[in-house]
Design a protein around this motif. Structure first.
Motif, PDB file in Angstrom:
ATOM      1  N   ALA A 112       0.832  -1.205   0.000  1.00 47.66           N
ATOM      2  CA  ALA A 112       0.000   0.000   0.000  1.00 47.66           C
ATOM      3  C   ALA A 112       0.867   1.257   0.000  1.00 47.66           C
ATOM      4  O   ALA A 112       0.619   2.197  -0.770  1.00 47.66           O
ATOM      5  N   LYS A 113       1.885   1.280   0.847  1.00 48.08           N
ATOM      6  CA  LYS A 113       2.787   2.440   0.936  1.00 48.08           C
ATOM      7  C   LYS A 113       3.487   2.690  -0.396  1.00 48.08           C
ATOM      8  O   LYS A 113       3.525   3.824  -0.901  1.00 48.08           O
ATOM      9  N   HIS A 114       4.038   1.640  -0.987  1.00 53.34           N
ATOM     10  CA  HIS A 114       4.764   1.769  -2.245  1.00 53.34           C
ATOM     11  C   HIS A 114       3.835   2.234  -3.367  1.00 53.34           C
ATOM     12  O   HIS A 114       4.207   3.093  -4.191  1.00 53.34           O
ATOM     13  N   THR A 115       2.620   1.699  -3.412  1.00 50.74           N
ATOM     14  CA  THR A 115       1.674   2.084  -4.463  1.00 50.74           C
ATOM     15  C   THR A 115       1.255   3.538  -4.321  1.00 50.74           C
ATOM     16  O   THR A 115       1.180   4.274  -5.316  1.00 50.74           O
ATOM     17  N   VAL A 116       0.982   3.959  -3.088  1.00 49.56           N
ATOM     18  CA  VAL A 116       0.583   5.355  -2.859  1.00 49.56           C
ATOM     19  C   VAL A 116       1.723   6.301  -3.228  1.00 49.56           C
ATOM     20  O   VAL A 116       1.515   7.328  -3.889  1.00 49.56           O
ATOM     21  N   GLU A 117       2.938   5.963  -2.817  1.00 50.70           N
ATOM     22  CA  GLU A 117       4.086   6.834  -3.096  1.00 50.70           C
ATOM     23  C   GLU A 117       4.353   6.937  -4.596  1.00 50.70           C
ATOM     24  O   GLU A 117       4.661   8.030  -5.103  1.00 50.70           O
ATOM     25  N   THR A 118       4.251   5.831  -5.317  1.00 50.96           N
ATOM     26  CA  THR A 118       4.487   5.874  -6.764  1.00 50.96           C
ATOM     27  C   THR A 118       3.305   6.461  -7.521  1.00 50.96           C
ATOM     28  O   THR A 118       3.421   6.750  -8.714  1.00 50.96           O
ATOM     29  N   SER A 119       2.172   6.642  -6.835  1.00 54.93           N
ATOM     30  CA  SER A 119       1.008   7.297  -7.445  1.00 54.93           C
ATOM     31  C   SER A 119       0.949   8.773  -7.042  1.00 54.93           C
ATOM     32  O   SER A 119      -0.081   9.422  -7.241  1.00 54.93           O
ATOM     33  N   GLY A 154       0.771  10.027  -4.103  1.00 54.06           N
ATOM     34  CA  GLY A 154      -0.133  10.272  -2.975  1.00 54.06           C
ATOM     35  C   GLY A 154      -1.543  10.629  -3.399  1.00 54.06           C
ATOM     36  O   GLY A 154      -1.938  10.430  -4.541  1.00 54.06           O
ATOM     37  N   ASP A 155      -2.327  11.124  -2.451  1.00 57.21           N
ATOM     38  CA  ASP A 155      -3.692  11.582  -2.712  1.00 57.21           C
ATOM     39  C   ASP A 155      -4.504  10.528  -3.452  1.00 57.21           C
ATOM     40  O   ASP A 155      -5.153  10.810  -4.456  1.00 57.21           O
ATOM     41  N   CYS A 156      -4.467   9.282  -2.961  1.00 60.94           N
ATOM     42  CA  CYS A 156      -5.242   8.203  -3.570  1.00 60.94           C
ATOM     43  C   CYS A 156      -5.727   7.269  -2.470  1.00 60.94           C
ATOM     44  O   CYS A 156      -5.375   7.416  -1.302  1.00 60.94           O
ATOM     45  N   ARG A 157      -6.552   6.306  -2.848  1.00 63.33           N
ATOM     46  CA  ARG A 157      -7.209   5.456  -1.859  1.00 63.33           C
ATOM     47  C   ARG A 157      -6.764   3.999  -1.986  1.00 63.33           C
ATOM     48  O   ARG A 157      -6.527   3.504  -3.084  1.00 63.33           O
ATOM     49  N   SER A 167     -16.078   0.365  -4.361  1.00 69.61           N
ATOM     50  CA  SER A 167     -16.143   0.381  -5.819  1.00 69.61           C
ATOM     51  C   SER A 167     -16.495   1.755  -6.372  1.00 69.61           C
ATOM     52  O   SER A 167     -16.264   2.036  -7.543  1.00 69.61           O
ATOM     53  N   THR A 168     -17.059   2.613  -5.546  1.00 71.53           N
ATOM     54  CA  THR A 168     -17.446   3.936  -6.028  1.00 71.53           C
ATOM     55  C   THR A 168     -16.344   4.969  -5.836  1.00 71.53           C
ATOM     56  O   THR A 168     -16.519   6.131  -6.145  1.00 71.53           O
ATOM     57  N   THR A 169     -15.201   4.552  -5.336  1.00 71.77           N
ATOM     58  CA  THR A 169     -14.089   5.471  -5.106  1.00 71.77           C
ATOM     59  C   THR A 169     -12.907   5.079  -5.988  1.00 71.77           C
ATOM     60  O   THR A 169     -12.865   3.990  -6.550  1.00 71.77           O
ATOM     61  N   GLU A 170     -11.943   5.971  -6.097  1.00 77.24           N
ATOM     62  CA  GLU A 170     -10.759   5.719  -6.909  1.00 77.24           C
ATOM     63  C   GLU A 170      -9.762   4.896  -6.095  1.00 77.24           C
ATOM     64  O   GLU A 170      -9.087   5.411  -5.214  1.00 77.24           O
ATOM     65  N   ILE A 171      -9.683   3.602  -6.402  1.00 80.14           N
ATOM     66  CA  ILE A 171      -8.830   2.687  -5.659  1.00 80.14           C
ATOM     67  C   ILE A 171      -7.596   2.358  -6.493  1.00 80.14           C
ATOM     68  O   ILE A 171      -7.714   1.919  -7.636  1.00 80.14           O
ATOM     69  N   VAL A 172      -6.401   2.572  -5.930  1.00 78.76           N
ATOM     70  CA  VAL A 172      -5.175   2.230  -6.639  1.00 78.76           C
ATOM     71  C   VAL A 172      -4.638   0.865  -6.222  1.00 78.76           C
ATOM     72  O   VAL A 172      -3.838   0.264  -6.948  1.00 78.76           O
TER      73      VAL A 172
END
Length: 430
Positions: free
Chosen positions: A241-248, A250-253, A290-295
């Motif tokens: 989760a940390k790696h995905t958020v950082e490479t995106s 931030g500001d994601c779910r 499902s109604t939110t932006e999930i990375v």
């Protein structure tokens, strides 16, 4: 799951869908049940594309490639292997929602399906390139690894997607095949649990960067660090989760179930992201998320999902992401040390009727505790400790998870919850 029930399921699916894509894991009982499903589909006039022995994510790919209406992977649980089920995929390759699955179960258990006339039975076709196409799709447009050494526990699986995928991307891969008697975790991956013992010893005695084991249908993984230690499911979930958020940027779910550690929420927020709690045993990112932006979404059981890259969880994709995690940063053991674990207790309790027991537990929990949430089982947060009690969707069990900011708080609440659920004495699992 018997051949008779698999036949009824095939008839029901053949009634509702014109084109069915069907695969199975390597075990003999799943092959037999896949034959029964295919027969039922054809009896109802549907066309079935047989993929043979494949990883369940390859069924997802096959549904999209063959323009199927639905996909079916016949697969057994890791332990005991006689527990067999049907994993269902929608026409976009995603796991079929629980609502649609319940609808199909209602029809399987209900009236007799309409069968085609003798001269209008459905066709059966074979597609032997499902695995190769899936591997091509996984590796397309991905950068290679220059100096990454991995040990992959393929066990007795005929499914070798994970090892082959890593090799295609440049990893040095050692295959471990003499681990058939080793145990793969059935549910939550615990660092203290005696699982994947041969893989752990092999990695510790080698110069490998990490080890990875997967289940027979290749959608769940267990990660082993370079020292031979199991990375707990909550810890790996937090690292992904940390790696995905950082490479995106931030500001994601990120979507995780109620059972996952509160530490994951802290790690994601520190990286600039946000947690969305969703139902367990479903596709991460489905249901309330499902109604939110999930990375990214995942569960402590070793199921991980990147919706932008794949419509369903895939052990090979998780292994690619694990290799990228190690390639981009510190060793796996060093990264795991940064995720401080909270004291966590969990256990499963067999009951005769899960619906009746959950109704009783809900009422009693409202009398004994303050705010009780019932979106997915029973959830209570007391600030310094929290718990979830929920029924398994695949077994007649109630699953209890308790976590606290200290061992004393977690143990005290676990004892209270255990008395609520059963008279059995609590057992420390983690």
């Amino acid at each position: 799951m018997t051949a008779e029930l698999a036949l009824k399921a095939g008839r029901t699916l053949g009634n509702a869908h014109e084109v069915v894509v069907l695969g199975h894991d390597p075990r003999d009982n799943t092959r037999l049940l896949a034959d029964a499903v295919a027969m039922g589909v054809r009896e109802s006039g549907g066309t079935v594309h047989r993929l043979g022995t494949v990883a369940s994510p390859a069924v997802s790919t096959g549904v999209r490639r063959l323009d199927g209406d639905i996909g079916i992977a016949v697969t057994a649980a890791p332990d005991p292997s006689e527990d067999v089920g049907l994993k269902l995929f929608d026409n976009d390759g995603s796991r079929l929602s629980w609502e649609r699955q319940r609808h199909l179960v209602h029809h399987v258990n209900g009236a007799t399906a309409d069968l085609a006339s003798w001269d209008d039975i459905g066709d059966e076709r074979r597609w032997d390139d499902a695995t190769e196409h899936h591997l091509d799709w996984l590796c397309e447009d991905r950068s290679s690894f220059d100096d990454t050494h991995v040990v992959v526990d393929v066990g007795g699986h005929s499914v070798d997607n994970v090892a082959r995928t890593l090799e295609r991307l440049g990893c040095t891969v050692d295959r471990l095949a003499d681990s058939k008697t080793d145990r793969f975790p059935r549910r939550r991956v615990s660092p203290d649990e005696n699982v994947c013992s041969t893989l752990r010893r092999t990695v510790a005695a080698s110069d490998a960067d990490f080890g990875v084991a997967h289940d027979a249908d290749a959608d769940r993984i267990v990660a082993i660090d370079e020292l031979g230690n199991v990375i707990g499911g909550d810890t790996l979930l937090a690292l992904f989760a940390k790696h995905t958020v950082e490479t995106s940027n931030g500001d994601c779910r990120v979507a995780v179930p109620l059972e996952s550690s509160r530490r994951i929420e802290e790690v994601v927020e520190e990286a600039g992201g946000e947690i969305v709690r969703t139902e367990m045993d479903g596709t991460p990112g489905s249901g309330p998320a499902s109604t939110t932006e999930i990375v990214f979404g995942g569960e402590p059981s070793g199921v991980y999902h990147w919706p932008d890259e794949s419509p369903c969880p895939d052990a090979a994709l998780s292994a690619i992401r694990l290799a990228r995690l190690v390639d981009d940063g510190q060793t796996l053991s060093e990264q795991a040390e940064h995720v401080e674990a909270y004291p966590l207790y969990f256990d499963s309790f067999s009951v005769d009727n899960t619906a009746q027991e959950m109704s009783r537990i809900t009422e009693e929990a409202r009398e004994r505790f303050g705010d009780v949430q019932t979106d997915d089982g029973v959830f209570v947060d007391e600030g310094e400790a929290w718990f979830v009690v929920r029924p398994s969707r695949t077994e007649g069990d109630l699953r209890v998870t308790v976590e606290g900011t200290s061992m004393r708080r977690a143990k005290r609440l676990f004892e209270r919850v255990t008395r609520l659920v059963t008279a059995d004495q609590p057992t420390l699992v983690v």
